[in-house]
Design a protein around this motif. Structure first.
Motif, PDB file in Angstrom:
ATOM      1  N   UNK A  57      -0.799   0.134  -8.748  1.00 49.89           N
ATOM      2  CA  UNK A  57      -0.610  -1.069  -9.578  1.00 49.89           C
ATOM      3  C   UNK A  57       0.809  -1.616  -9.397  1.00 49.89           C
ATOM      4  N   UNK A  58       1.791  -0.726  -9.306  1.00 51.54           N
ATOM      5  CA  UNK A  58       3.168  -1.161  -9.061  1.00 51.54           C
ATOM      6  C   UNK A  58       3.316  -1.751  -7.659  1.00 51.54           C
ATOM      7  N   UNK A  59       2.656  -1.148  -6.666  1.00 50.25           N
ATOM      8  CA  UNK A  59       2.653  -1.731  -5.317  1.00 50.25           C
ATOM      9  C   UNK A  59       2.114  -3.152  -5.370  1.00 50.25           C
ATOM     10  N   UNK A  60       1.001  -3.337  -6.098  1.00 46.30           N
ATOM     11  CA  UNK A  60       0.374  -4.655  -6.180  1.00 46.30           C
ATOM     12  C   UNK A  60       1.265  -5.647  -6.921  1.00 46.30           C
ATOM     13  N   UNK A  61       1.932  -5.191  -7.969  1.00 44.40           N
ATOM     14  CA  UNK A  61       2.872  -6.062  -8.674  1.00 44.40           C
ATOM     15  C   UNK A  61       3.996  -6.490  -7.735  1.00 44.40           C
ATOM     16  N   UNK A  62       4.526  -5.538  -6.978  1.00 43.55           N
ATOM     17  CA  UNK A  62       5.598  -5.875  -6.037  1.00 43.55           C
ATOM     18  C   UNK A  62       5.111  -6.851  -4.969  1.00 43.55           C
ATOM     19  N   UNK A  63       3.863  -6.741  -4.551  1.00 38.43           N
ATOM     20  CA  UNK A  63       3.311  -7.673  -3.555  1.00 38.43           C
ATOM     21  C   UNK A  63       3.232  -9.086  -4.122  1.00 38.43           C
ATOM     22  N   UNK A  64       2.801  -9.212  -5.376  1.00 42.20           N
ATOM     23  CA  UNK A  64       2.732 -10.535  -6.011  1.00 42.20           C
ATOM     24  C   UNK A  64       4.136 -11.120  -6.135  1.00 42.20           C
ATOM     25  N   UNK A 115     -11.002   0.746 -22.584  1.00 41.78           N
ATOM     26  CA  UNK A 115     -11.337   0.650 -21.162  1.00 41.78           C
ATOM     27  C   UNK A 115     -10.722  -0.619 -20.592  1.00 41.78           C
ATOM     28  N   UNK A 116     -10.670  -0.663 -19.263  1.00 51.22           N
ATOM     29  CA  UNK A 116     -10.228  -1.858 -18.558  1.00 51.22           C
ATOM     30  C   UNK A 116     -11.459  -2.552 -17.979  1.00 51.22           C
ATOM     31  N   UNK A 117     -11.265  -3.694 -17.341  1.00 52.18           N
ATOM     32  CA  UNK A 117     -12.385  -4.518 -16.885  1.00 52.18           C
ATOM     33  C   UNK A 117     -13.296  -3.803 -15.890  1.00 52.18           C
ATOM     34  N   UNK A 118     -12.714  -2.967 -15.031  1.00 51.83           N
ATOM     35  CA  UNK A 118     -13.501  -2.280 -14.005  1.00 51.83           C
ATOM     36  C   UNK A 118     -13.570  -0.797 -14.361  1.00 51.83           C
ATOM     37  N   UNK A 119     -14.770  -0.235 -14.478  1.00 47.78           N
ATOM     38  CA  UNK A 119     -14.888   1.192 -14.795  1.00 47.78           C
ATOM     39  C   UNK A 119     -14.106   2.046 -13.794  1.00 47.78           C
ATOM     40  N   UNK A 120     -13.461   3.083 -14.312  1.00 44.05           N
ATOM     41  CA  UNK A 120     -12.664   3.980 -13.482  1.00 44.05           C
ATOM     42  C   UNK A 120     -11.195   3.616 -13.443  1.00 44.05           C
ATOM     43  N   UNK A 121     -10.867   2.365 -13.762  1.00 44.75           N
ATOM     44  CA  UNK A 121      -9.456   1.991 -13.808  1.00 44.75           C
ATOM     45  C   UNK A 121      -8.867   2.448 -15.130  1.00 44.75           C
ATOM     46  N   UNK A 122      -7.639   2.949 -15.067  1.00 43.44           N
ATOM     47  CA  UNK A 122      -6.971   3.540 -16.216  1.00 43.44           C
ATOM     48  C   UNK A 122      -5.692   2.827 -16.639  1.00 43.44           C
ATOM     49  N   UNK A 123      -5.135   2.002 -15.754  1.00 42.40           N
ATOM     50  CA  UNK A 123      -3.790   1.458 -15.958  1.00 42.40           C
ATOM     51  C   UNK A 123      -3.735   0.032 -15.432  1.00 42.40           C
ATOM     52  N   UNK A 124      -3.115  -0.857 -16.215  1.00 42.00           N
ATOM     53  CA  UNK A 124      -2.921  -2.244 -15.802  1.00 42.00           C
ATOM     54  C   UNK A 124      -1.546  -2.690 -16.267  1.00 42.00           C
ATOM     55  N   UNK A 125      -0.854  -3.430 -15.396  1.00 36.25           N
ATOM     56  CA  UNK A 125       0.493  -3.888 -15.724  1.00 36.25           C
ATOM     57  C   UNK A 125       0.598  -5.384 -15.434  1.00 36.25           C
TER      58      UNK A 125
END
Length: 131
Positions: A57-64, A115-125
């Motif tokens: 999730x941090x990698x994806x934030x850095x990409x954005x 829960x988050x929008x997609x089952x299995x996901x645990x963390x969102x930033x």
């Protein structure tokens, strides 16, 4: 952009964030959607592995941020959602490893969710950044 920490108490500094920050001179603002542990196609990765999900999730934030010609030093606010707050906090060293080199401690809120929008996901930033 000038950032001035506002901390009437110092307890949050030990947890890696400021109570508030006064931002002066910012000209561009970026509001990021929540970033999770998904690959470039949106497919969930690392099901039920909190540490790996925080890292991705941090990698994806850095990409954005990079796509907007910014980096973690530009982040002025974080919203974090976790399905297991205790497990997320056990892995918050990852946050320090990413934000520490930039010498920023943006104000943040950590919320426990069922829960988050997609089952299995645990963390969102999600983040707000200024440059």
């Amino acid at each position: 952009m000038k950032r001035t920490p506002v901390n009437p108490w110092d307890w949050s500094l030990k947890l890696g964030y400021n109570q508030a920050e006064m931002i002066q001179g910012g000209m561009r603002q970026l509001i990021c959607a929540g970033q999770t542990a998904v690959d470039e196609t949106g497919a969930p990765q690392h099901p039920y592995d909190m540490r790996a999900q925080i890292s991705l999730a941090l990698d994806n934030l850095e990409a954005v941020l990079s796509d907007a010609e910014m980096d973690l030093s530009n982040v002025t606010r974080l919203g974090i959602y976790a399905t297991d707050v205790d497990e997320a906090l056990k892995n918050f060293d990852l946050m320090g490893m990413r934000f520490g080199p930039h010498q920023v401690a943006p104000p943040m809120t950590l919320l426990g969710v069922t829960r988050l929008a997609i089952p299995g996901l645990l963390f969102e930033i999600e983040a707000t950044a200024m440059a």
